[in-house]
Design an enzyme around this catalytic site. Sequence first.
Site, PDB file in Angstrom:
ATOM      1  N   ASP A  49      -2.461  -5.433   6.038  1.00 35.19           N
ATOM      2  CA  ASP A  49      -2.418  -4.587   7.247  1.00 35.19           C
ATOM      3  C   ASP A  49      -3.418  -3.370   7.106  1.00 35.19           C
ATOM      4  OD1 ASP A  49      -0.979  -6.621   8.163  1.00 35.19           O
ATOM      5  OD2 ASP A  49       0.666  -5.225   8.983  1.00 35.19           O
ATOM      6  N   HIS A 195      -0.648  -3.821   2.175  1.00 33.65           N
ATOM      7  CA  HIS A 195      -1.699  -3.116   2.988  1.00 33.65           C
ATOM      8  C   HIS A 195      -2.731  -2.698   2.063  1.00 33.65           C
ATOM      9  CE1 HIS A 195       2.233  -2.116   5.100  1.00 33.65           C
ATOM     10  NE2 HIS A 195       1.400  -1.916   5.894  1.00 33.65           N
TER      11      HIS A 195
HETATM   12 ZN   LIG Z   1      -0.095  -1.512  10.355  1.00 35.13          ZN
END
Ligand SMILES: [Zn+2]
Length: 257
Positions: A49, A195
């Site tokens: 993400d 991430h």
């Molecule tokens: Zn996020």
Amino acid sequence: MNRAALPAGLAGLALLHAGPAATWLPAVRRATPALAGVGAAGHVALTFDDGPDPRSTPRFLDELGRLGCRATFFLLGEMLERHPELGRRLVEEGHEPAVHGWRHVNALVTRPGRVTREIGRAVDLVSAVTGVRPLWYRPPYGVFSAEALAAARLRGLRPVLWTAWGRDWKASADPASVLAALGPGLRGGATLLLHDSDRTSAPGAWRSALGALPELVGRCRAAGLRVGPLRDHGVGRAIRGRRGPETPERADHGGTP
Ligand SMILES: [Zn+2]
């Protein structure tokens, strides 16, 4: 994450906006495996993400290439707009682009109409930049509003969260802590959240996820599991036939990246 907490004055608004919705992820996972991203028993979905980010995403693409591994990247429109070359690169290298929103905001504290416009704008940008129509939507903080859900579906996006995360956004995170956080959830059918940007994380926190990748992929493969993007994960197949509505409106578990 604390930054996901709603400002006190907006809590009532959020409830009005989203309906009764304060279900922590384990409960959602039991009730709605498709929403959590439960997939085929022999496969693990790897998802990232908050990118694309020129400081970190290329490092992830390099490492995934070295490992011979593909993943799904939940992109932010405002980041992709600034760095379209990274969107093109990740698709050229076999990865899957998906939509994380335009900006990294909690849908529950956004004015009505804005999330709809922003999801549409992000879908259009991802499609235009990469040539691939995105299939998946994961909202910032994992928080759905009724509006975001409707907007995503209108644009043909399937909502998906995750079954395990690496807690890689913390300043204290390192590869060992990421592997430890993922460990209990590392099994066939899992959708893993990491991430590739510190856009909303502690500065440089992405290094913990990057450093964990070789061992993470190695452990999966040693267990006979394939690692790949959501498009290859078979999300929802396991529950077809016993029709149950996905209820992502109830997925607000308040406190995630
Ligand atoms: Zn996020």
